[in-house]
Design a protein around this motif. Structure first.
Motif, short mmCIF file in Angstrom:
data_model
loop_
_atom_site.label_atom_id
_atom_site.label_comp_id
_atom_site.label_asym_id
_atom_site.label_seq_id
_atom_site.Cartn_x
_atom_site.Cartn_y
_atom_site.Cartn_z
N GLU A 126 20.74 38.22 47.41
CA GLU A 126 19.75 38.13 46.34
C GLU A 126 20.07 39.02 45.15
OE1 GLU A 126 15.56 37.93 47.78
OE2 GLU A 126 16.48 38.46 49.69
N ASN A 127 21.20 39.74 45.17
CA ASN A 127 21.58 40.53 44.01
C ASN A 127 21.62 39.64 42.77
OD1 ASN A 127 21.83 42.92 45.38
ND2 ASN A 127 24.02 42.71 45.74
N ARG A 128 21.11 40.18 41.66
CA ARG A 128 20.99 39.37 40.45
C ARG A 128 22.36 39.05 39.84
NH1 ARG A 128 15.58 39.44 38.81
NH2 ARG A 128 14.38 39.95 40.66
N VAL A 129 23.36 39.90 40.07
CA VAL A 129 24.70 39.66 39.55
C VAL A 129 25.61 39.22 40.69
CG1 VAL A 129 26.70 40.70 38.41
CG2 VAL A 129 24.39 41.37 37.73
N PRO A 130 26.25 38.06 40.59
CA PRO A 130 27.10 37.57 41.68
C PRO A 130 28.23 38.56 41.99
CG PRO A 130 26.68 35.84 40.08
CD PRO A 130 26.15 37.10 39.48
N ASN A 131 28.54 38.67 43.28
CA ASN A 131 29.65 39.51 43.75
C ASN A 131 29.49 40.98 43.38
OD1 ASN A 131 31.04 37.16 44.74
ND2 ASN A 131 31.70 36.76 42.64
N LEU A 132 28.25 41.42 43.17
CA LEU A 132 28.01 42.82 42.88
C LEU A 132 28.27 43.65 44.14
CD1 LEU A 132 26.95 44.67 40.57
CD2 LEU A 132 24.69 44.47 41.61
N ASP A 133 29.19 44.58 44.05
CA ASP A 133 29.60 45.37 45.22
C ASP A 133 29.49 46.84 44.86
OD1 ASP A 133 30.54 46.04 47.69
OD2 ASP A 133 32.62 45.52 47.29
N THR A 134 28.44 47.50 45.33
CA THR A 134 28.17 48.87 44.93
C THR A 134 27.88 49.73 46.16
OG1 THR A 134 25.75 48.71 44.79
CG2 THR A 134 27.01 47.89 42.90
N VAL A 135 27.63 51.00 45.91
CA VAL A 135 27.10 51.86 46.95
C VAL A 135 25.65 51.45 47.22
CG1 VAL A 135 28.56 53.81 46.33
CG2 VAL A 135 26.31 53.58 45.27
N GLY A 136 25.10 51.92 48.34
CA GLY A 136 23.70 51.68 48.62
C GLY A 136 22.83 52.57 47.76
N PHE A 137 21.73 52.02 47.24
CA PHE A 137 20.90 52.78 46.31
C PHE A 137 19.52 52.13 46.27
CE2 PHE A 137 19.79 54.91 42.32
CZ PHE A 137 20.55 56.07 42.37
N PHE A 138 18.52 52.91 45.87
CA PHE A 138 17.14 52.42 45.81
C PHE A 138 16.47 52.98 44.57
CE2 PHE A 138 12.60 52.87 46.67
CZ PHE A 138 12.27 51.58 47.09
N ILE A 139 15.69 52.13 43.88
CA ILE A 139 15.00 52.53 42.65
C ILE A 139 13.57 51.99 42.67
CG2 ILE A 139 15.00 52.50 40.13
CD1 ILE A 139 17.99 51.81 40.24
N ALA A 140 12.61 52.86 42.37
CA ALA A 140 11.21 52.45 42.19
C ALA A 140 10.70 53.06 40.88
CB ALA A 140 10.35 52.92 43.35
N LYS A 141 9.96 52.27 40.13
CA LYS A 141 9.43 52.72 38.83
C LYS A 141 7.91 52.69 38.88
CE LYS A 141 9.63 51.57 33.88
NZ LYS A 141 10.25 50.65 32.88
N PHE A 142 7.29 53.82 38.50
CA PHE A 142 5.84 53.95 38.49
C PHE A 142 5.36 54.27 37.07
CE2 PHE A 142 7.38 55.46 42.59
CZ PHE A 142 6.57 54.81 43.51
N GLN A 143 4.13 53.85 36.78
CA GLN A 143 3.46 54.30 35.56
C GLN A 143 2.13 54.94 35.93
OE1 GLN A 143 2.18 51.36 32.57
NE2 GLN A 143 2.81 52.81 30.98
N LYS A 144 1.81 56.03 35.26
CA LYS A 144 0.55 56.73 35.51
C LYS A 144 -0.54 56.15 34.62
CE LYS A 144 -1.14 61.52 35.90
NZ LYS A 144 -0.77 62.93 35.68
N ALA A 145 -1.63 55.79 35.21
CA ALA A 145 -2.71 55.15 34.46
C ALA A 145 -3.26 56.08 33.40
CB ALA A 145 -3.83 54.72 35.41
N SER A 146 -3.57 55.53 32.23
CA SER A 146 -4.05 56.35 31.11
C SER A 146 -5.47 56.84 31.32
CB SER A 146 -3.97 55.52 29.81
OG SER A 146 -2.64 55.17 29.53
N GLU A 147 -6.28 56.04 32.05
CA GLU A 147 -7.70 56.38 32.17
C GLU A 147 -7.98 57.41 33.26
OE1 GLU A 147 -6.96 52.63 34.62
OE2 GLU A 147 -6.40 53.48 32.66
N LEU A 148 -6.97 57.72 34.11
CA LEU A 148 -7.18 58.71 35.17
C LEU A 148 -6.42 59.98 34.82
CD1 LEU A 148 -6.85 56.48 38.36
CD2 LEU A 148 -8.93 57.39 37.34
N ARG A 149 -7.10 61.12 34.82
CA ARG A 149 -6.47 62.39 34.47
C ARG A 149 -6.34 63.26 35.69
NH1 ARG A 149 -6.25 63.02 28.88
NH2 ARG A 149 -4.88 64.73 29.46
#
Length: 449
Positions: free
Chosen positions: A426-449
């Motif tokens: 399911e890699n978006r780029v065919p034949n992508l061969d990399t090290v193992g890695f993980f990424i998650a992106k968060f946003q902090k809600a503006s209304e909660l302080r």
């Protein structure tokens, strides 16, 4: 012990049973893949100093001088315009025969893994070299998997679990590598064996990094692009060493703004300084990031750590981890279950500091160079439960695969927002061969302080 077979070599990975049990399905499913070498070499270009086109011309000239008409292709990816990829050589591993008449050099597994990714052999990595090996002589290079080869061995090392890695040309002799007089200078440095070819098919270029370009894994480049630093922002790099992502942020910001780089090791910070010297927007502090938040502080903080709440526009938490995504794993028998289970605790502590430091509306990117669910998807699920003011964002640019299914903790929609690099169709780029890695992106809600 478990010995998976790979296309390149047989007994290449030693993992104790309790490690497998500790990491559920992810590790056991990925073992054969971990033994193989990522065949794509990637350089990140410093576009503040040189154009990608000019750097590409330099790379192509270097490859042509070494490989002639068989030089591998150099190409880019639209999603990462500051990156260039070097394709593997068009040579299969089985096309590299072993000439038993050549003398042998034995290296440790760490050196062997770097060699398979295109490195030459530096003096500290040479465990053994046969007597009467001459300068410029071609030698067979083997990795010592069980770690039983005594440093300085002068006879041929006999072992059923050493693996052939390639052929190199000697640049240092035995008397230079193994000094008998304790009063002589400390351990030698420099290239001891210049590799001519290896079994992975990765070009043997060594490390061509300089101020204009940096040898860097593709997922690490993606990680900073996901963070999306902008000129003029105040950004926290919580665990900055060795500084590669730090300098990438500075380049994307045009060296305008502030990047606060923390690391709790004085030695690692010192090692970073030459890399960071050409950037005016980076400030470094030796500090434990698990104590970076000063709960009693008010408003943005521009001083040294600890920092007040809401001090940063963006935060990169490239967390300490088990490193089980690093490939190839020639030998990984040191991480016991107890050690592996300690990493999520550290990662949670860091996350608990990062969230209050992020301003409302700000972006937090969490990344690891590992493959265990406990340090990846499960850590994300814990973060969302613990900090309702955070929401997952799409980790774009998307070159890897979605996160692993984690029912009921994460929905399929949430897993699709994550980015995992591994042996997935399911890699978006065919034949992508990399090290193992993980990424998650968060946003902090503006209304909660």
């Amino acid at each position: 012990m478990f010995y998976p077979k790979t296309p390149f070599y047989g007994k290449a990975l030693l993992l104790e049973n309790e490690v497998l049990k500790a990491n559920s399905t992810a590790l056991s499913r990925l073992l054969p893949w971990l033994c193989q070498t990522p065949r794509i070499t990637t350089y990140r270009i410093n576009t503040l100093r040189i154009s990608v086109a000019d750097y590409k011309a330099q790379l192509q000239a270097k490859l042509r001088s070494q490989y002639g008409q068989k030089a591998p292709n150099v190409y880019g990816l639209d999603e990462l315009p500051e990156m260039l990829c070097i394709a593997p050589l068009d040579v299969a591993a089985e096309d590299l025969p072993v000439d038993d008449h050549l003398k042998q050099v034995i290296v440790d597994t760490s050196c062997g893994a770097a060699l398979l990714r295109g490195a030459h052999i530096f003096a500290p990595g040479v465990l053994a070299m046969e007597s009467n090996t001459q300068l410029q002589e071609l030698v067979n290079v083997y990795a010592d998997l069980p770690g039983k080869c005594k440093r300085g061995t002068a006879t041929r090392y006999v072992c059923d679990e050493k693996i052939f890695l390639g052929v190199g040309q000697v640049q240092m002799q035995r008397h230079q590598l193994y000094k008998n007089n304790e009063k002589e200078e400390s351990s030698p440095t420099g290239i001891a064996v210049r590799m001519q070819r290896n079994i992975s098919g990765v070009p043997t270029l060594g490390d061509l990094s300089d101020a204009n370009g940096l040898l860097q894994n593709l997922p690490s480049i993606v990680c900073v692009r996901v963070l999306g630093p902008q000129p003029g922002e105040r950004i926290l790099d919580m665990c900055a060493a060795p500084g590669n992502k730090t300098t990438h942020m500075a380049e994307l910001m045009g060296d305008v703004g502030t990047i606060v780089a923390l690391d709790n090791s004085a030695n690692r910070l010192r090692a970073m300084q030459s890399k960071l010297a050409n950037y005016s927007c980076i400030e470094t502090h030796q500090f434990d990031a698990t104590k970076a938040w000063h709960a009693a502080g008010n408003g943005p903080s521009s001083g040294p750590p600890p920092f007040a709440s809401d001090s940063f526009d963006r935060i990169l938490l490239d967390a300490p981890c088990s490193g089980l995504g690093n490939r190839p794993q020639l030998c990984s028998n040191v991480k016991q279950a107890k050690v592996l289970q300690s990493y999520p605790h550290i990662q949670r502590n860091l996350m608990a500091q990062a969230v209050p430091l992020l301003r409302p509306g700000g972006i937090l990117v969490y990344s690891t160079c590992t493959i265990t669910e406990a340090e990846c998807e499960q850590l994300v699920a814990w973060t969302l439960r613990k900090f309702p003011q955070l929401r997952l964002m799409d980790a774009t640019p998307k070159l890897g695969a979605p996160g692993l299914p984690l029912h009921p903790e994460l929905s399929a929609e949430q897993c699709a927002l994550l980015q995992r690099f591994g042996p997935s169709a399911e890699n978006r780029v065919p034949n992508l061969d990399t090290v193992g890695f993980f990424i998650a992106k968060f946003q902090k809600a503006s209304e909660l302080r």
